[in-house]
Enzyme design. Structure first.
Site, PDB file in Angstrom:
ATOM      1  N   LYS A   1      -0.693  -9.726   2.557  1.00 31.03           N
ATOM      2  CA  LYS A   1       0.008  -9.282   3.768  1.00 31.03           C
ATOM      3  C   LYS A   1      -0.920  -8.357   4.535  1.00 31.03           C
ATOM      4  CE  LYS A   1       3.220  -5.887   3.780  1.00 31.03           C
ATOM      5  NZ  LYS A   1       2.604  -4.906   4.723  1.00 31.03           N
TER       6      LYS A   1
ATOM      7  N   GLU B   1       9.242  -4.320  10.665  1.00 34.07           N
ATOM      8  CA  GLU B   1       9.572  -2.976  10.168  1.00 34.07           C
ATOM      9  C   GLU B   1       9.958  -2.040  11.308  1.00 34.07           C
ATOM     10  OE1 GLU B   1       6.878  -1.142   7.374  1.00 34.07           O
ATOM     11  OE2 GLU B   1       7.952   0.775   7.489  1.00 34.07           O
TER      12      GLU B   1
ATOM     13  N   ASP C   1      -0.877  -6.348  -0.547  1.00 34.36           N
ATOM     14  CA  ASP C   1      -1.099  -5.750   0.777  1.00 34.36           C
ATOM     15  C   ASP C   1      -2.593  -5.529   1.006  1.00 34.36           C
ATOM     16  OD1 ASP C   1       0.371  -5.013   2.954  1.00 34.36           O
ATOM     17  OD2 ASP C   1       1.088  -3.109   2.110  1.00 34.36           O
TER      18      ASP C   1
ATOM     19  N   ASP D   1       0.842  -1.203   0.000  1.00 39.16           N
ATOM     20  CA  ASP D   1       0.000   0.000   0.000  1.00 39.16           C
ATOM     21  C   ASP D   1       0.877   1.254   0.000  1.00 39.16           C
ATOM     22  OD1 ASP D   1       0.883  -0.101   2.614  1.00 39.16           O
ATOM     23  OD2 ASP D   1      -1.111  -0.079   3.531  1.00 39.16           O
TER      24      ASP D   1
ATOM     25  N   GLU E   1      -1.084  -5.770   8.160  1.00 40.20           N
ATOM     26  CA  GLU E   1      -0.392  -5.177   9.294  1.00 40.20           C
ATOM     27  C   GLU E   1      -1.036  -5.687  10.575  1.00 40.20           C
ATOM     28  OE1 GLU E   1       0.128  -0.933   9.107  1.00 40.20           O
ATOM     29  OE2 GLU E   1       0.988  -1.034   7.096  1.00 40.20           O
TER      30      GLU E   1
HETATM   31  O1  KIV Z   1       3.463  -1.102   1.692  1.00 39.26           O
HETATM   32  C1  KIV Z   1       4.625  -1.528   1.630  1.00 39.26           C
HETATM   33  O2  KIV Z   1       5.350  -1.311   0.667  1.00 39.26           O
HETATM   34  C2  KIV Z   1       5.095  -2.330   2.763  1.00 39.26           C
HETATM   35  C3  KIV Z   1       6.544  -2.690   2.792  1.00 39.26           C
HETATM   36  C4  KIV Z   1       7.409  -1.533   2.889  1.00 39.26           C
HETATM   37  C5  KIV Z   1       6.838  -3.730   3.800  1.00 39.26           C
HETATM   38  O3  KIV Z   1       4.335  -2.667   3.613  1.00 39.26           O
END
Ligand code: KIV
Length: 267
Positions: A118, A183, A88, A49, A120
Site C-alpha cells: 500500500k 482516510e 505499507d 506504518d 499513500e
Molecule cells: O499505517 C496504517 O495502519 C494505515 C491504516 C490506518 C490505513 O495506513
C-alpha cells in the site's frame, strides 16, 4: 498448506465489491496477533506504518524504515493462512522514483511473502502505481488524509476537498491499483468515490458506505494508550483486561498462591 483453507487473493478481494460483500481489514505487526486475526476470519491484514506509533511509541509514522516493515511483515506472514497480507510503503519510498520504489517493494515482497503493498497517494503517485503494477506488484492506494503528510498538514485534518479526492482515487484506479484506502473524509464524499470506482474502497474515518473498513488493531482492541481519533471504535477493553490480569498475577505471586501444584512439576 491446509487444503481446507482458501486463501484470499487480490482478484477475490476485488470481486468482493461486485458481489456486494463488505471487506474487513485490520492492521497487525506480530505473529501471535496475526494468527488470532486470521483465525477470526479477517479478509486482509495491513502491516501499516502505524507500527511506528503503536509498536514503537513514535509521535508519527515518519521514522518507520523499510527494514522495520520487512521485519514486522515477516512475523505477520508466518501466522497467516488465509488473509491477504499487505505491507505499507514507509515514508518516503514512493517519492524516490518508479525504479527505486519497484526495487524496494520487490524486496518487501521477496523477503516477507506478503501479497501486495500500500502506498499513500493518488494522482501524484499514478506513475509509481503503474510501474509497480507493470512489475507484477499489486498496489493499494491511500487517499484523503495521508498521515505521512502530517508535517505539511500541521496535524491530522479531515480532508474535505471532494474534487481532489475523486481525482486521486480515480487516478489510483486508472494506474492499476486493486483497491484504495479512504482516510479521514466526510461520509458523503466517501460514498461518492465508492460509487464511482470499480475497485474496492476501504474506509477509515470515512463513514459506512465504503466497500470495506480498516482500523488500527490496537485502537479497536482498546489497547492504545492516550486519546484516539473519533472513528477509532474500541470493540473491547484489552488494556483493562491486561492490567487486571497483571495485577492478579502480582497478587498471587506476592501471597505465594502462584505457582500452585497444577502449575508445578512434582518430580
Ligand atoms: O499505517 C496504517 O495502519 C494505515 C491504516 C490506518 C490505513 O495506513
Amino acid at each position: 498448506m491446509n487444503p481446507a483453507v482458501r486463501p484470499m487473493t487480490v482478484p477475490k478481494f476485488v470481486a468482493a465489491k461486485r458481489e456486494g460483500r463488505k471487506l474487513t481489514m485490520l492492521t497487525a505487526y506480530d505473529y501471535s496477533l496475526a494468527v488470532a486475526l486470521d483465525e477470526a476470519g479477517v479478509d486482509s491484514i495491513l502491516v501499516g506504518d502505524s507500527l511506528g506509533m503503536v509498536m514503537q511509541g513514535q509521535a508519527n509514522t515518519l521514522p518507520v524504515t523499510v527494514d522495520e516493515i520487512i521485519y514486522h511483515t515477516k512475523c505477520v506472514c508466518r501466522g497467516v493462512r488465509r488473509a491477504l497480507v499487505i505491507a505499507d510503503l514507509p515514508f518516503p519510498i514512493n517519492h524516490l522514483g518508479v525504479h527505486k520504489t519497484i526495487e524496494l517493494s520487490a524486496r518487501i515482497l521477496k523477503e516477507t511473502g506478503c501479497q501486495a503493498v500500500k502506498l499513500e497517494g493518488g494522482a501524484e503517485q499514478a506513475s509509481v502505481i503503474a510501474g509497480l503494477v507493470a512489475a507484477g506488484i499489486p498496489v493499494m492506494g491511500h487517499v484523503g488524509l495521508r498521515p505521512q503528510n502530517v508535517l505539511m498538514m500541521g496535524g491530522y485534518r479531515v480532508q474535505r476537498d471532494g474534487e481532489t479526492l475523486m481525482a486521486d482515487a480515480q487516478a489510483a484506479q486508472d494506474a492499476g491499483a486493486f483497491g484504495v484506502v479512504l482516510e479521514g473524509i466526510p461520509s458523503p464524499l466517501a460514498k461518492g468515490v465508492t460509487t464511482q470506482l470499480a475497485i474496492p474502497t476501504i474506509g477509515i474515518g470515512a463513514g459506512p458506505d465504503c466497500d470495506g473498513q480498516v482500523l488500527v488493531l490496537h485502537d479497536m482492541l482498546g489497547l492504545t494508550p492516550g486519546p484516539v481519533p473519533k472513528f477509532a471504535k474500541a470493540f473491547c477493553d484489552l488494556r483493562g483486561t491486561i492490567q487486571a490480569a497483571v495485577a492478579e498475577y502480582c497478587r498471587q505471586v506476592s501471597e505465594g498462591s502462584f505457582p500452585d501444584e497444577a502449575h508445578s512439576y512434582g518430580s
